[in-house]
Design a protein around this motif. Structure first.
Motif, mmCIF file in Angstrom:
data_model
loop_
_atom_site.group_PDB
_atom_site.id
_atom_site.type_symbol
_atom_site.label_atom_id
_atom_site.label_comp_id
_atom_site.label_asym_id
_atom_site.label_seq_id
_atom_site.Cartn_x
_atom_site.Cartn_y
_atom_site.Cartn_z
ATOM 1 N N GLY A 90 0.693 -1.168 -0.011
ATOM 2 C CA GLY A 90 -0.017 0.134 -0.067
ATOM 3 C C GLY A 90 0.787 1.163 -0.088
ATOM 4 N N PHE A 91 0.572 2.287 -0.867
ATOM 5 C CA PHE A 91 1.201 3.379 -0.825
ATOM 6 C C PHE A 91 0.106 4.625 -0.811
ATOM 7 C CE2 PHE A 91 3.762 0.188 -3.108
ATOM 8 C CZ PHE A 91 4.784 0.127 -2.905
ATOM 9 N N ASP A 103 3.751 -11.258 -5.406
ATOM 10 C CA ASP A 103 4.195 -12.503 -4.809
ATOM 11 C C ASP A 103 5.373 -12.368 -4.084
ATOM 12 O OD1 ASP A 103 6.049 -12.352 -7.103
ATOM 13 O OD2 ASP A 103 5.556 -14.288 -7.803
ATOM 14 N N THR A 104 5.987 -11.078 -3.734
ATOM 15 C CA THR A 104 7.205 -10.874 -3.240
ATOM 16 C C THR A 104 7.172 -9.740 -2.150
ATOM 17 O OG1 THR A 104 9.713 -10.369 -3.684
ATOM 18 C CG2 THR A 104 8.037 -9.529 -5.107
ATOM 19 N N ARG A 105 8.009 -9.884 -1.085
ATOM 20 C CA ARG A 105 8.336 -8.746 -0.105
ATOM 21 C C ARG A 105 9.516 -8.126 -0.491
ATOM 22 N NH1 ARG A 105 9.428 -8.434 6.210
ATOM 23 N NH2 ARG A 105 8.511 -6.492 6.742
ATOM 24 N N SER A 106 10.151 -8.131 -1.584
ATOM 25 C CA SER A 106 11.490 -7.542 -2.118
ATOM 26 C C SER A 106 11.187 -6.054 -2.255
ATOM 27 C CB SER A 106 11.739 -7.935 -3.493
ATOM 28 O OG SER A 106 12.848 -7.308 -3.808
ATOM 29 N N ALA A 110 8.798 -1.488 -4.266
ATOM 30 C CA ALA A 110 8.831 0.115 -3.766
ATOM 31 C C ALA A 110 9.868 0.981 -4.673
ATOM 32 C CB ALA A 110 9.050 0.342 -2.132
ATOM 33 N N SER A 111 10.820 0.251 -5.031
ATOM 34 C CA SER A 111 11.839 0.872 -5.701
ATOM 35 C C SER A 111 11.449 1.195 -7.112
ATOM 36 C CB SER A 111 13.051 -0.096 -5.873
ATOM 37 O OG SER A 111 14.220 0.622 -6.762
ATOM 38 N N ASP A 112 10.366 0.497 -7.812
ATOM 39 C CA ASP A 112 9.999 0.574 -9.046
ATOM 40 C C ASP A 112 9.392 1.782 -9.224
ATOM 41 O OD1 ASP A 112 11.543 -1.614 -10.009
ATOM 42 O OD2 ASP A 112 9.948 -2.836 -10.184
ATOM 43 N N LEU A 113 8.349 1.877 -7.995
ATOM 44 C CA LEU A 113 7.374 3.132 -7.774
ATOM 45 C C LEU A 113 8.373 4.397 -7.636
ATOM 46 C CD1 LEU A 113 4.438 1.560 -6.039
ATOM 47 C CD2 LEU A 113 4.508 2.257 -8.473
ATOM 48 N N LEU A 114 9.262 4.366 -6.792
ATOM 49 C CA LEU A 114 9.813 5.514 -6.456
ATOM 50 C C LEU A 114 10.626 6.255 -7.385
ATOM 51 C CD1 LEU A 114 11.236 4.740 -2.723
ATOM 52 C CD2 LEU A 114 9.121 6.230 -3.374
ATOM 53 N N VAL A 115 11.220 5.186 -8.147
ATOM 54 C CA VAL A 115 11.987 5.871 -9.400
ATOM 55 C C VAL A 115 11.178 6.595 -10.450
ATOM 56 C CG1 VAL A 115 13.150 5.187 -11.682
ATOM 57 C CG2 VAL A 115 13.613 4.022 -9.670
ATOM 58 N N TYR A 130 12.536 -1.199 2.390
ATOM 59 C CA TYR A 130 12.412 0.207 1.919
ATOM 60 C C TYR A 130 13.530 1.071 1.950
ATOM 61 C CZ TYR A 130 7.347 -0.718 2.746
ATOM 62 O OH TYR A 130 5.961 -1.123 2.823
ATOM 63 N N LYS A 131 14.403 0.673 2.946
ATOM 64 C CA LYS A 131 15.923 1.215 2.835
ATOM 65 C C LYS A 131 16.606 1.102 1.413
ATOM 66 C CE LYS A 131 16.630 1.441 7.981
ATOM 67 N NZ LYS A 131 16.437 3.041 8.003
ATOM 68 N N LYS A 132 16.442 -0.186 1.167
ATOM 69 C CA LYS A 132 16.936 -0.466 -0.165
ATOM 70 C C LYS A 132 16.437 0.188 -1.393
ATOM 71 C CE LYS A 132 17.328 -4.420 -3.269
ATOM 72 N NZ LYS A 132 16.906 -5.841 -3.460
ATOM 73 N N ALA A 133 14.855 0.369 -1.256
ATOM 74 C CA ALA A 133 14.229 0.929 -2.387
ATOM 75 C C ALA A 133 14.834 2.553 -2.293
ATOM 76 C CB ALA A 133 12.612 0.891 -1.983
#
Length: 257
Positions: A90-91, A103-106, A110-115, A130-133
């Protein structure tokens, strides 16, 4: 089928997690005979096609906002997939709530959306994904995303520690009570917004000093030590909300969604 029934079937399946076959049996008890399950499933596909344009617009609105809340939770698949546990991501911004089921918690989700987004501040719990994203998105963006972490989570850890360390936990819960009182719209009438944030920052600094001082006296395995460590290790992203009145203090907006 009427629009009302198509919507009811979809809400029952995807909101109430009610299998279509069970929906058919419930309808049968109400006197509606020979309702075909496969046909009802097809109505949910048609409905998805119908509202896809609206879904895409919601995503666009979310991507345009500067402050974003994020959270994820396990989402059990009822049928049709070998993998039973998926994740509901959710965002939320001040204009839109956008969800994806993956199907993932990777953190890649989030990274794809933030870019793509215009996000300047990203509020979440302290999850490494999230830190990684944020890190990966910042590598591709000119304007860097600034991380905010949820004070409700930090407060909850001290509240949980009170079962074994009531006196120690009471201090931090009491200070957080003062901090959150300064979020109450009725209480802060007449307060200068920046002055209010300065008081909150002062209270946060007092808690940090207290946690650093007290932590050494407790076992590393104790709940109180872990609560102090959570506050100390994430302090800069926890206190960052005090820099600007428009920044959120916690992630409760997304938790409620």
């Amino acid at each position: 089928y009427s629009d009302e029934m198509v919507i009811d079937v979809a809400m029952s399946k995807f909101l109430d997690l009610l299998p279509i076959e069970r929906y058919v049996q419930m309808a049968l008890r109400q006197g509606l005979n020979d309702l075909p399950a496969n046909s009802l499933i097809q109505t949910t596909h048609k409905l998805a096609d119908t509202i896809e344009a609206s879904y895409k617009i919601i995503k666009e609105e979310f991507l345009e906002d500067s402050i974003v809340h994020a959270d994820e939770t396990p989402h059990r698949m009822l049928e049709g997939d070998k993998k039973s546990n998926w994740y509901l991501w959710g965002f939320t911004s001040h204009r839109a709530s956008y969800f994806e089921i993956r199907d993932t918690r990777s953190g890649d989700v989030a990274s794809d959306l933030l870019v793509e987004s215009q996000c300047k501040y990203f509020m979440s719990d302290v999850y490494s994904g999230y830190k990684k994203a944020i890190r990966e998105a910042n590598e591709q963006r000119e304007e860097k995303i600034i991380e905010l972490n949820c004070n409700a989570h930090a407060r909850r850890k001290f509240n949980d520690s009170k079962q074994s360390y009531e006196k120690e936990g009471d201090y931090f819960i009491g200070v957080y009570k003062r901090i959150y009182r300064l979020e109450d719209k009725d209480y802060i009438k007449g307060y200068c917004p920046y002055k209010r944030r300065q008081w909150q920052k002062l209270y946060m600094r007092l808690m940090e000093k207290k946690a650093i001082k007290q932590r050494a006296a407790y076992s590393k395995h104790s709940s109180f030590y872990k609560a102090c460590t959570y506050l100390i290790n994430n302090f800069e992203s926890l206190v960052r909300f005090s820099e600007d009145p428009i920044l959120p203090i916690d992630n409760n907006t997304q938790e409620r969604q």
